[in-house]
Design an enzyme around this catalytic site. Structure first.
Site, PDB file in Angstrom:
ATOM      1  N   GLU A   1      40.083   2.989  -1.293  1.00 21.82           N
ATOM      2  CA  GLU A   1      39.737   2.629   0.095  1.00 21.82           C
ATOM      3  C   GLU A   1      38.378   1.944   0.120  1.00 21.82           C
ATOM      4  O   GLU A   1      37.462   2.348   0.840  1.00 21.82           O
ATOM      5  CB  GLU A   1      39.706   3.892   0.977  1.00 21.82           C
ATOM      6  CG  GLU A   1      40.987   4.690   0.920  1.00 21.82           C
ATOM      7  CD  GLU A   1      40.973   5.941   1.796  1.00 21.82           C
ATOM      8  OE1 GLU A   1      40.144   6.047   2.726  1.00 21.82           O
ATOM      9  OE2 GLU A   1      41.809   6.824   1.548  1.00 21.82           O
TER      10      GLU A   1
ATOM     11  N   GLU B   1      41.358  14.641   0.479  1.00 27.14           N
ATOM     12  CA  GLU B   1      40.138  15.277   1.021  1.00 27.14           C
ATOM     13  C   GLU B   1      40.201  16.796   1.115  1.00 27.14           C
ATOM     14  O   GLU B   1      39.830  17.377   2.133  1.00 27.14           O
ATOM     15  CB  GLU B   1      39.824  14.679   2.399  1.00 27.14           C
ATOM     16  CG  GLU B   1      39.658  13.163   2.353  1.00 27.14           C
ATOM     17  CD  GLU B   1      39.290  12.544   3.707  1.00 27.14           C
ATOM     18  OE1 GLU B   1      39.290  13.257   4.718  1.00 27.14           O
ATOM     19  OE2 GLU B   1      39.003  11.330   3.719  1.00 27.14           O
TER      20      GLU B   1
END
Ligand code: XIL
Length: 365
Positions: free
Chosen positions: A270, A163
């Site tokens: 995910e 991220e």
């Protein structure tokens, strides 16, 4: 009597035999009732799940080895939990997961070496002040070395940086502590250190909303620069925190094709399909917010999962793994985030571990 000279061969045979019974996903299982997700996808890509140590006891242990052939520690290997003080590692919870995987012939994805969230306080502080860039990079190197040396040969791939791309479309990089102290160098250095620590491990950049064209474009630009500079990166992890509203089939295809055009492999790291719109910021549940799993939501979710897996199968040459974020709707993180206490239903198994209707859509092809 076993001839002594033949013993090593005998041992190897026994080892292979026991490995094949431990993980049903290493073999083709014919009987429908014994098949898990990973058996259906054996000719496509490994199917993984994120776990905590609590999930490795009955009845979850046999459930996990039946359905999946890859594990990701959900929190146990993040920097805060595993490296709470500069000279102290908390290995036990991460070891338990890795040992379970090894014992059962499963793959492990390491998650995540460098991230701005769940980072320990000490890492950014030096003698009471903000740490200097060279000290921070050194600490990062030590962290990466320690993890990757410990699990060499057991963890086959890592989310090296997580991220780092901003939500704000006017910039590329998120203004995290890592970025504010080191600039974009922290990203490249993390990959360089990771490659030095375990040259055999596959190294991934991991992020969310990569299906959204504008974030995909910014991430693509960052990755292109890294690839052109020869930074040792093998792949991109599309987190896949999706919903019944996104991604569209077209956006999903475009993202996969675009990242693959850089020569990177793609993993969906995910996966969950929320029944609500994506929101970033935490907020309280509204009094009138209904969190029932209606038939209409169930159908929309089934359609969405069906489309997503159809596209995954089409791109099986580029996709090297698909991991669900959680075992069942009971323990999904989305029951707490972004809205604490709002029930969500994002996975293929309900709160009693029964396959939901959507399961069929994923395995019938
Ligand atoms: C989440 C876990 O599922 C939660 O248990 C924890 O409280 C917060 O982190 N992106 C990631 C994951 O890369 O590590 C996050 O996992 C979900 C978002």
């Amino acid at each position: 009597m076993i001839n002594n000279k033949k013993l090593p061969i005998f041992r190897v045979a026994v080892l292979f035999f026991s490995m094949s019974i431990l993980s049903s996903c290493n073999t083709k299982v014919k009987e429908e009732e014994n098949k898990g997700l990973c058996n259906y996808y054996v000719d496509y890509f490994p199917i993984g799940v994120s776990v905590s140590g609590r999930a490795l006891i009955p009845p979850f242990d046999t459930f996990i080895t039946k359905e999946y052939n890859s594990l990701t520690p959900e929190n146990e290997m993040k920097m805060g939990p595993v490296h709470p003080e500069e000279n102290r590692f908390n290995w036990k919870p991460a070891d338990e997961i890795v040992d379970f995987a090894v014992k059962n012939g499963m793959k492990v994805r390491g998650h995540a070496l460098v991230w701005h969230e769940q980072a320990p306080k000490w890492i950014f502080i030096d003698n009471g002040d903000t740490v200097k860039k060279d000290v921070l990079l050194n600490r990062m190197k030590n962290h990466i070395d320690s993890i990757m040396t410990r699990y060499k040969g057991k963890i086959y791939c890592y989310d090296v940086v997580n991220e780092a791309v901003a939500d704000d479309s006017t910039m590329i990089f998120r203004e995290s502590n890592w970025f504010n102290i080191c600039g974009e160098d922290f990203i490249e250095q993390a990959f360089v250190y990771a490659h030095q620590a375990d040259p055999g491990a596959k190294l991934f950049y991991n992020d969310y909303n990569l299906n959204r064209p504008e974030k995909m474009e910014r991430t693509y630009r960052m990755l292109k620069k890294m690839v052109e500079k020869g930074i040792p990166i093998d792949g991109v992890g599309m987190q896949g925190h999706w919903s019944i509203f996104e991604p569209s089939e077209q956006d999903l295809r475009e993202a996969i094709k675009k990242f693959a055009s850089l020569g990177l492999s793609i993993q969906v790291t995910e996966l969950d399909v929320s029944v609500y719109n994506w929101e970033k910021n935490r907020r309280a549940k509204n009094p009138d917010e209904n969190d029932e799993f209606t038939e209409s939501l169930e159908q929309k979710q089934a359609d969405q999962y069906k489309m997503i897996f159809k596209v995954f199968r089409e791109y099986k040459d580029n996709i090297t793994g698909v991991t669900f974020w959680g075992i069942s709707d009971r323990t999904s993180w989305l029951n707490h985030y972004p809205v604490e206490g709002r029930k969500n239903y994002p996975l293929l198994f309900d709160s009693e571990l029964n396959p939901k209707k959507v399961y069929k859509e994923v395995v019938n092809f």
